[in-house]
Design a protein around this motif. Structure first.
Motif, PDB file in Angstrom:
ATOM      1  N   ASN A  39       1.037  -1.164   0.362  1.00 28.50           N
ATOM      2  CA  ASN A  39       0.213   0.241   0.097  1.00 28.50           C
ATOM      3  C   ASN A  39       1.104   1.512   0.258  1.00 28.50           C
ATOM      4  N   ARG A  40       2.258   1.126   1.020  1.00 28.40           N
ATOM      5  CA  ARG A  40       3.067   2.629   0.387  1.00 28.40           C
ATOM      6  C   ARG A  40       3.368   2.903  -0.712  1.00 28.40           C
ATOM      7  N   LEU A  41       3.874   1.307  -1.633  1.00 33.65           N
ATOM      8  CA  LEU A  41       4.664   2.148  -2.864  1.00 33.65           C
ATOM      9  C   LEU A  41       3.488   1.981  -3.427  1.00 33.65           C
ATOM     10  N   GLY A  42       2.357   2.319  -3.366  1.00 35.59           N
ATOM     11  CA  GLY A  42       1.131   2.473  -3.653  1.00 35.59           C
ATOM     12  C   GLY A  42       0.833   0.886  -5.203  1.00 35.59           C
TER      13      GLY A  42
ATOM     14  N   LEU B 186      10.717  -8.898   3.936  1.00 37.99           N
ATOM     15  CA  LEU B 186      12.139  -8.565   4.982  1.00 37.99           C
ATOM     16  C   LEU B 186      12.086  -6.618   4.951  1.00 37.99           C
ATOM     17  N   PHE B 187      11.994  -6.203   3.471  1.00 41.35           N
ATOM     18  CA  PHE B 187      11.903  -5.108   3.124  1.00 41.35           C
ATOM     19  C   PHE B 187      11.015  -3.953   4.399  1.00 41.35           C
ATOM     20  N   GLY B 188       9.819  -4.571   4.917  1.00 44.69           N
ATOM     21  CA  GLY B 188       8.819  -4.256   5.747  1.00 44.69           C
ATOM     22  C   GLY B 188       9.248  -4.872   7.306  1.00 44.69           C
TER      23      GLY B 188
ATOM     24  N   ARG C  65      13.075  -2.122   7.333  1.00 45.61           N
ATOM     25  CA  ARG C  65      13.431  -1.015   6.929  1.00 45.61           C
ATOM     26  C   ARG C  65      11.045  -0.708   6.962  1.00 45.61           C
ATOM     27  N   CYS C  66      10.854  -1.118   6.332  1.00 44.70           N
ATOM     28  CA  CYS C  66       9.392   0.209   6.338  1.00 44.70           C
ATOM     29  C   CYS C  66       8.341  -0.672   7.408  1.00 44.70           C
ATOM     30  N   LYS C  67       9.385  -0.113   8.393  1.00 47.24           N
ATOM     31  CA  LYS C  67       8.318  -0.498   9.666  1.00 47.24           C
ATOM     32  C   LYS C  67       6.886  -0.077   9.784  1.00 47.24           C
TER      33      LYS C  67
ATOM     34  N   PRO D  69       8.574   4.621  10.442  1.00 45.78           N
ATOM     35  CA  PRO D  69      10.127   3.373   9.379  1.00 45.78           C
ATOM     36  C   PRO D  69      11.032   3.970   9.265  1.00 45.78           C
ATOM     37  N   GLU D  70      12.018   3.562   8.632  1.00 43.72           N
ATOM     38  CA  GLU D  70      13.242   4.255   8.061  1.00 43.72           C
ATOM     39  C   GLU D  70      12.929   5.048   6.985  1.00 43.72           C
ATOM     40  N   CYS D  71      12.610   6.374   6.883  1.00 44.59           N
ATOM     41  CA  CYS D  71      12.174   6.706   5.481  1.00 44.59           C
ATOM     42  C   CYS D  71      13.391   7.681   5.154  1.00 44.59           C
ATOM     43  N   ASP D  72      14.436   7.692   6.495  1.00 46.96           N
ATOM     44  CA  ASP D  72      15.531   8.081   6.044  1.00 46.96           C
ATOM     45  C   ASP D  72      16.334   7.955   4.512  1.00 46.96           C
ATOM     46  N   ASN D  73      16.987   8.567   3.848  1.00 47.71           N
ATOM     47  CA  ASN D  73      17.320   7.598   2.851  1.00 47.71           C
ATOM     48  C   ASN D  73      16.591   6.689   2.126  1.00 47.71           C
ATOM     49  N   CYS D  74      15.728   6.465   2.521  1.00 50.44           N
ATOM     50  CA  CYS D  74      14.587   4.618   1.705  1.00 50.44           C
ATOM     51  C   CYS D  74      14.514   5.352   0.666  1.00 50.44           C
ATOM     52  N   PRO D  75      15.621   4.263  -0.342  1.00 50.73           N
ATOM     53  CA  PRO D  75      14.729   4.745  -2.635  1.00 50.73           C
ATOM     54  C   PRO D  75      13.315   4.823  -2.874  1.00 50.73           C
ATOM     55  N   PHE D  76      12.510   4.831  -1.991  1.00 48.82           N
ATOM     56  CA  PHE D  76      11.497   5.481  -2.356  1.00 48.82           C
ATOM     57  C   PHE D  76      10.897   6.563  -2.084  1.00 48.82           C
ATOM     58  N   ASN D  77      11.582   6.756  -1.257  1.00 53.50           N
ATOM     59  CA  ASN D  77      11.408   8.233  -0.064  1.00 53.50           C
ATOM     60  C   ASN D  77      10.574   9.812  -0.799  1.00 53.50           C
ATOM     61  N   ASN D  78      11.042   9.482  -2.076  1.00 54.96           N
ATOM     62  CA  ASN D  78       9.711  10.205  -3.025  1.00 54.96           C
ATOM     63  C   ASN D  78       9.389   9.689  -3.993  1.00 54.96           C
ATOM     64  N   LYS D  79       8.914   8.325  -4.212  1.00 54.82           N
ATOM     65  CA  LYS D  79       8.146   7.667  -4.819  1.00 54.82           C
ATOM     66  C   LYS D  79       6.663   6.817  -4.202  1.00 54.82           C
ATOM     67  N   CYS D  80       7.240   7.334  -2.914  1.00 53.56           N
ATOM     68  CA  CYS D  80       5.971   6.599  -1.906  1.00 53.56           C
ATOM     69  C   CYS D  80       5.471   6.746  -1.784  1.00 53.56           C
ATOM     70  N   LYS D  81       3.753   6.011  -2.494  1.00 49.67           N
ATOM     71  CA  LYS D  81       2.183   7.202  -2.284  1.00 49.67           C
ATOM     72  C   LYS D  81       1.996   7.556  -0.083  1.00 49.67           C
TER      73      LYS D  81
ATOM     74  N   THR E 237       4.101   7.764   1.303  1.00 53.32           N
ATOM     75  CA  THR E 237       4.974   8.522   2.905  1.00 53.32           C
ATOM     76  C   THR E 237       5.015   8.818   3.871  1.00 53.32           C
ATOM     77  N   PHE E 238       5.675   8.152   4.610  1.00 54.38           N
ATOM     78  CA  PHE E 238       5.489   8.515   6.645  1.00 54.38           C
ATOM     79  C   PHE E 238       5.411   9.630   7.185  1.00 54.38           C
ATOM     80  N   LYS E 239       4.316  10.610   8.017  1.00 53.21           N
ATOM     81  CA  LYS E 239       4.053  11.322   8.096  1.00 53.21           C
ATOM     82  C   LYS E 239       4.485  11.797   9.769  1.00 53.21           C
TER      83      LYS E 239
HETATM   84  S1  SF4 Z   1      10.047   5.847   2.271  1.00 51.47           S
HETATM   85 FE1  SF4 Z   1       7.636   4.682   2.558  1.00 51.47          FE
HETATM   86  S2  SF4 Z   1       8.689   3.173   1.285  1.00 51.47           S
HETATM   87 FE2  SF4 Z   1      10.659   4.614   2.193  1.00 51.47          FE
HETATM   88  S3  SF4 Z   1      10.708   3.392   3.983  1.00 51.47           S
HETATM   89 FE3  SF4 Z   1       9.317   4.980   4.693  1.00 51.47          FE
HETATM   90  S4  SF4 Z   1       7.032   4.667   4.254  1.00 51.47           S
HETATM   91 FE4  SF4 Z   1       8.338   2.871   3.865  1.00 51.47          FE
END
Ligand code: SF4
Length: 205
Positions: free
Chosen positions: A142-145, A177-179, A182-184, A188-200, A202-204
């Motif tokens: 869901n987070r990745l859309g 495993l990513f979930g 990392r994407c807990k 979730p560890e959003c800093d430096n996550c490669p999906f940071n600008n693509k994650c639909k 994104t954790f606020k």
């Molecule tokens: S940026 Fe999105 S995909 Fe990456 S860890 Fe955060 S919530 Fe998960």
């Protein structure tokens, strides 16, 4: 995002995806997967060495429920799970000489073995292409859309449509495993996550 692009990122993030349940025999994986429901692989990996050092599939079917319960207690809902695994052992011995068959219909009809457990086992033991949806898969997809649903059947179909079939099992482990690490769910560890600008989503927080 195209699936090719996502697969490339996942290959960098999780280069060696694998099942984190420990097992030596096919039935050990099936039973470990049943025990993992509403528990963690880590906890299951603590109890299964004790269980399988005491019982093989033949003695497990004759073991007392109380003795099984005592061993598997840490995984939770242990009364129900003790009954399940004793009956599974009985059925495997009666029908398949103690082996786990590549037979979805049979496996899904065993009490305690749902669709997801069956997917895990068929993928791991027989390399059948499947997509096992657990809590991490629901959240990450869901987070990745990749889906917009909380329904495991819908998510499974959405992911199967999105990824090429020869990638299903690998991507399944990678997303899980990513979930898990990392994407807990919380923080979730959003800093430096490669999906940071693509994650639909994104954790606020
Ligand atoms: S940026 Fe999105 S995909 Fe990456 S860890 Fe955060 S919530 Fe998960």
């Amino acid at each position: 995002m195209k699936s090719k692009e996502l697969i490339k990122i996942l290959d960098e993030l999780v280069p060696n995806p694998h099942c984190e349940l420990n097992y030596n025999k096919d039935y050990e994986l099936l039973i470990a997967t049943v025990l993992s429901a509403q528990s963690t692989d880590k906890t299951v990996n603590l109890v299964t060495p004790v269980l399988f050092s005491k019982y093989d599939i033949y003695s497990l079917k004759d073991a007392s429920i109380e003795n099984i319960e005592r061993i598997i207690k840490p995984v939770g809902t242990y009364h129900k799970k003790a009954l399940f695994i004793k009956k599974i052992a009985q059925s495997l011995v009666d029908n398949y000489d103690g082996k786990v068959p590549n037979n979805r219909e049979y496996l899904e009809n065993l009490k305690g073995v749902g669709h997801k457990t069956c997917n895990v086992v068929l993928a791991e033991l027989f390399n059948e292409p499947t997509m096992a949806i657990d809590t991490h898969m629901i959240r990450v997809s869901n987070r990745l859309g990749l889906t917009n649903s909380g329904d495991v059947k819908v998510i499974e179909e959405d992911l199967k449509k999105y990824f090429p079939i020869d990638k299903w099992n690998r991507v399944n482990h990678q997303l899980l495993l990513f979930g898990r690490y990392r994407c807990k769910s919380i923080k979730p560890e959003c800093d430096n996550c490669p999906f940071n600008n693509k994650c639909k989503k994104t954790f606020k927080g």
